[in-house]
Motif scaffolding. Structure first.
Motif, PDB file in Angstrom:
ATOM      1  N   ASP A  13      45.824 -47.363  19.328  1.00 15.96           N
ATOM      2  CA  ASP A  13      46.254 -46.573  20.490  1.00 15.96           C
ATOM      3  C   ASP A  13      45.412 -45.312  20.640  1.00 15.96           C
ATOM      4  OD1 ASP A  13      48.491 -48.115  21.401  1.00 15.96           O
ATOM      5  OD2 ASP A  13      49.660 -47.356  19.722  1.00 15.96           O
ATOM      6  N   LYS A  14      45.070 -44.709  19.508  1.00 12.71           N
ATOM      7  CA  LYS A  14      44.433 -43.390  19.538  1.00 12.71           C
ATOM      8  C   LYS A  14      43.003 -43.417  20.078  1.00 12.71           C
ATOM      9  CE  LYS A  14      46.972 -41.521  15.559  1.00 12.71           C
ATOM     10  NZ  LYS A  14      46.812 -40.888  14.222  1.00 12.71           N
ATOM     11  N   VAL A  15      42.317 -44.529  19.875  1.00 12.25           N
ATOM     12  CA  VAL A  15      40.875 -44.567  20.154  1.00 12.25           C
ATOM     13  C   VAL A  15      40.558 -44.104  21.566  1.00 12.25           C
ATOM     14  CG1 VAL A  15      38.841 -46.053  20.307  1.00 12.25           C
ATOM     15  CG2 VAL A  15      40.504 -46.383  18.458  1.00 12.25           C
ATOM     16  N   TRP A  16      41.155 -44.772  22.568  1.00 13.29           N
ATOM     17  CA  TRP A  16      40.810 -44.456  23.946  1.00 13.29           C
ATOM     18  C   TRP A  16      41.596 -43.261  24.491  1.00 13.29           C
ATOM     19  CZ3 TRP A  16      36.450 -45.982  25.798  1.00 13.29           C
ATOM     20  CH2 TRP A  16      35.874 -47.159  25.318  1.00 13.29           C
ATOM     21  N   PHE A  17      42.811 -43.024  23.996  1.00 17.26           N
ATOM     22  CA  PHE A  17      43.532 -41.825  24.425  1.00 17.26           C
ATOM     23  C   PHE A  17      42.817 -40.566  23.938  1.00 17.26           C
ATOM     24  CE2 PHE A  17      46.981 -44.668  25.517  1.00 17.26           C
ATOM     25  CZ  PHE A  17      47.596 -44.016  26.581  1.00 17.26           C
ATOM     26  N   PRO A  98      50.691 -51.265  35.346  1.00 18.25           N
ATOM     27  CA  PRO A  98      51.058 -52.596  35.826  1.00 18.25           C
ATOM     28  C   PRO A  98      50.054 -53.688  35.498  1.00 18.25           C
ATOM     29  CG  PRO A  98      50.302 -51.232  37.639  1.00 18.25           C
ATOM     30  CD  PRO A  98      50.395 -50.331  36.450  1.00 18.25           C
ATOM     31  N   ALA A  99      48.785 -53.326  35.352  1.00 16.46           N
ATOM     32  CA  ALA A  99      47.765 -54.366  35.112  1.00 16.46           C
ATOM     33  C   ALA A  99      46.625 -53.764  34.306  1.00 16.46           C
ATOM     34  CB  ALA A  99      47.250 -54.923  36.436  1.00 16.46           C
ATOM     35  N   TYR A 100      46.699 -53.915  32.997  1.00 20.29           N
ATOM     36  CA  TYR A 100      45.637 -53.350  32.149  1.00 20.29           C
ATOM     37  C   TYR A 100      44.493 -54.332  31.988  1.00 20.29           C
ATOM     38  CZ  TYR A 100      49.602 -55.100  29.411  1.00 20.29           C
ATOM     39  OH  TYR A 100      50.692 -55.807  28.969  1.00 20.29           O
ATOM     40  N   SER A 101      44.816 -55.604  31.833  1.00 17.78           N
ATOM     41  CA  SER A 101      43.794 -56.649  31.827  1.00 17.78           C
ATOM     42  C   SER A 101      44.461 -58.007  31.915  1.00 17.78           C
ATOM     43  CB  SER A 101      42.922 -56.592  30.564  1.00 17.78           C
ATOM     44  OG  SER A 101      42.032 -57.698  30.547  1.00 17.78           O
ATOM     45  N   PRO A 102      44.566 -58.555  33.118  1.00 18.49           N
ATOM     46  CA  PRO A 102      45.143 -59.901  33.235  1.00 18.49           C
ATOM     47  C   PRO A 102      44.319 -60.936  32.474  1.00 18.49           C
ATOM     48  CG  PRO A 102      44.099 -59.229  35.291  1.00 18.49           C
ATOM     49  CD  PRO A 102      44.144 -58.018  34.413  1.00 18.49           C
ATOM     50  N   TYR A 103      43.025 -60.654  32.317  1.00 21.95           N
ATOM     51  CA  TYR A 103      42.163 -61.595  31.603  1.00 21.95           C
ATOM     52  C   TYR A 103      42.528 -61.652  30.130  1.00 21.95           C
ATOM     53  CZ  TYR A 103      39.609 -60.889  35.914  1.00 21.95           C
ATOM     54  OH  TYR A 103      39.292 -60.798  37.227  1.00 21.95           O
ATOM     55  N   LEU A 296      45.691 -57.122  23.532  1.00 23.07           N
ATOM     56  CA  LEU A 296      44.900 -56.305  22.617  1.00 23.07           C
ATOM     57  C   LEU A 296      43.405 -56.606  22.684  1.00 23.07           C
ATOM     58  CD1 LEU A 296      45.570 -54.061  20.553  1.00 23.07           C
ATOM     59  CD2 LEU A 296      45.478 -55.816  18.775  1.00 23.07           C
ATOM     60  N   THR A 297      42.762 -56.081  23.729  1.00 19.65           N
ATOM     61  CA  THR A 297      41.306 -56.124  23.828  1.00 19.65           C
ATOM     62  C   THR A 297      40.806 -54.713  24.093  1.00 19.65           C
ATOM     63  OG1 THR A 297      41.256 -56.492  26.237  1.00 19.65           O
ATOM     64  CG2 THR A 297      41.370 -58.456  24.812  1.00 19.65           C
ATOM     65  N   LYS A 298      39.532 -54.482  23.824  1.00 18.29           N
ATOM     66  CA  LYS A 298      38.952 -53.157  24.073  1.00 18.29           C
ATOM     67  C   LYS A 298      39.103 -52.765  25.533  1.00 18.29           C
ATOM     68  CE  LYS A 298      35.458 -53.563  20.412  1.00 18.29           C
ATOM     69  NZ  LYS A 298      34.000 -53.636  20.128  1.00 18.29           N
ATOM     70  N   GLU A 299      38.867 -53.738  26.413  1.00 20.36           N
ATOM     71  CA  GLU A 299      38.948 -53.438  27.842  1.00 20.36           C
ATOM     72  C   GLU A 299      40.362 -53.050  28.251  1.00 20.36           C
ATOM     73  OE1 GLU A 299      35.518 -56.166  27.055  1.00 20.36           O
ATOM     74  OE2 GLU A 299      37.627 -56.096  26.467  1.00 20.36           O
ATOM     75  N   ALA A 300      41.343 -53.769  27.728  1.00 15.51           N
ATOM     76  CA  ALA A 300      42.733 -53.480  28.073  1.00 15.51           C
ATOM     77  C   ALA A 300      43.160 -52.124  27.542  1.00 15.51           C
ATOM     78  CB  ALA A 300      43.644 -54.574  27.528  1.00 15.51           C
ATOM     79  N   LEU A 301      42.813 -51.815  26.303  1.00 12.13           N
ATOM     80  CA  LEU A 301      43.191 -50.530  25.717  1.00 12.13           C
ATOM     81  C   LEU A 301      42.557 -49.372  26.474  1.00 12.13           C
ATOM     82  CD1 LEU A 301      42.936 -51.457  21.934  1.00 12.13           C
ATOM     83  CD2 LEU A 301      45.035 -50.977  23.224  1.00 12.13           C
ATOM     84  N   LEU A 306      43.303 -44.909  30.453  1.00  8.62           N
ATOM     85  CA  LEU A 306      42.872 -44.300  31.716  1.00  8.62           C
ATOM     86  C   LEU A 306      44.001 -44.247  32.738  1.00  8.62           C
ATOM     87  CD1 LEU A 306      39.257 -45.643  32.383  1.00  8.62           C
ATOM     88  CD2 LEU A 306      39.975 -43.250  32.301  1.00  8.62           C
ATOM     89  N   THR A 307      44.682 -45.363  32.918  1.00  3.53           N
ATOM     90  CA  THR A 307      45.755 -45.419  33.909  1.00  3.53           C
ATOM     91  C   THR A 307      46.880 -44.460  33.550  1.00  3.53           C
ATOM     92  OG1 THR A 307      45.247 -47.736  34.368  1.00  3.53           O
ATOM     93  CG2 THR A 307      47.392 -46.936  35.096  1.00  3.53           C
TER      94      THR A 307
END
Length: 341
Positions: A13-17, A98-103, A296-301, A306-307
């Motif tokens: 959690d901390k990495v991108w925050f 609502p949508a961090y990464s549908p992929y 749990l992917t880098k893109e989603a986190l 950001l959101t």
């Protein structure tokens, strides 16, 4: 500088925050404990709390947060069925992602399906013990099979595209069909009776609670495979266990579980689980369980951080928060471009 109390913190959690906190003028205090009535006092003096899907945010917690000065609850997830919205209305604004990464979620659902039907998880364990036998590892082709997709939101639509890439016939059920989605919609009953595989991609509501139950399982094909990467309570776990034992359900892959709150995201390897149903499910050779990691992917986190921080920034500026929600969002000011209250 905005002070944020961050609950249920994990290292990822901390990495991108931490990466974006300076850009958004946010000072974050991380708490490892989940948000409950026992830990809510930790948020005393903070105006913003960041919580997660398995935190307990009932009427008592809402009142404790409000009395402590909290005015914004930022959920760093899409789900929010753990919140007492009526208790929060008029006191604490609530935003979500609502949508961090549908992929991420759709791809994990397919990874679970492939692992389950081709038994790669069993093969991995065998070869690490130098057992190279193929006995008991026979799977089946996905090509030509009928898959029923429940829910055609962003994640469901991505999953449908993936399934079509495998040459599968796709049926879909959604109480609110999207006519722009190139898929054959049908009733839930028809989906159950015709599908070789069923994958759940819908939110948890009063209507969808225990959507998979004894009655719906009885309508399914013998040997059907069930995939759930949405919400645990979509599936009646006792009925699922019975369906597996009776061989009506040929296999199940679960990234969520209805009683996961005190289990998932934690290391329980040195304890004996109190949940007999989960223990029995995990012990089944045709059941594959992951601990709510589909997101749990880098893109989603990155998108989650950001959101969430953008929502906090909008709150501090007094702007409309794009992802604010309340229990009466169908009629509140949110639909006219204002805050919920």
């Amino acid at each position: 500088m905005t002070n944020i109390a961050f609950f249920d913190t994990k290292p990822y959690d901390k990495v991108w925050f931490d990466h974006f906190s300076g850009e958004y003028q946010a000072e974050i205090t991380y708490f490892e404990s989940k948000l409950t009535h026992k830990t809510a006092p930790l948020a005393q003096g903070y105006e913003v709390v960041c919580a997660f899907v398995n935190d307990t945010i009932d009427e008592q917690v809402i009142e404790d947060l409000y009395q402590g000065g909290v005015r914004l609850l930022a959920m760093r997830c899409a789900g929010y069925n753990n919140i007492d919205f009526k208790a929060a209305f008029g006191k604490i604004h609530i935003v979500r992602v609502p949508a961090y990464s549908p992929y991420a979620v759709a791809e994990h659902a397919m990874a679970l399906l492939l692992s389950l039907v081709r038994q790669t998880h069993h093969s991995y364990v065998r070869t690490r013990e130098f057992n190279f036998s193929l006995n008991g590892l026979v799977g089946f082709d996905l090509h030509g099979k009928t898959i029923g997709v429940v829910g055609t939101g962003k994640i469901g639509r991505v999953f449908i595209d993936i399934c079509k890439g495998f040459g599968m016939r796709v049926l879909a059920y959604d109480p609110y069909p999207n006519k722009s989605v190139p898929v054959d919609y049908c009733s839930f009953e028809e989906l159950c009776s015709e599908s070789d595989i069923i994958s759940l991609h819908c939110p948890l509501t009063e209507e969808s609670f225990h959507l998979i139950n004894r009655e719906s399982i009885a309508k399914m094909k013998e040997g059907v495979v069930l995939i759930n990467t949405s919400r645990g309570a979509l599936v009646d776990s006792q009925a699922l266990l019975e369906g597996i034992r009776s061989k009506r359900i040929g296999g199940a892959a679960l990234d969520v579980y209805e009683e996961e709150a005190e289990l998932f995201y934690e290391d329980r390897s040195s304890t004996i689980l109190d949940d007999d149903i989960l223990m029995l499910l995990i012990s089944m050779p045709n059941v594959l369980v992951t601990s709510h990691q589909a997101f749990l992917t880098k893109e989603a986190l990155q998108n989650i951080a950001l959101t969430t921080l953008k929502s906090v920034e909008s709150y501090e500026k007094g702007d409309v928060m794009e992802h604010e929600i309340c229990y009466q969002c169908d009629t509140c000011h949110n639909v006219t471009g204002q805050r919920c209250f």
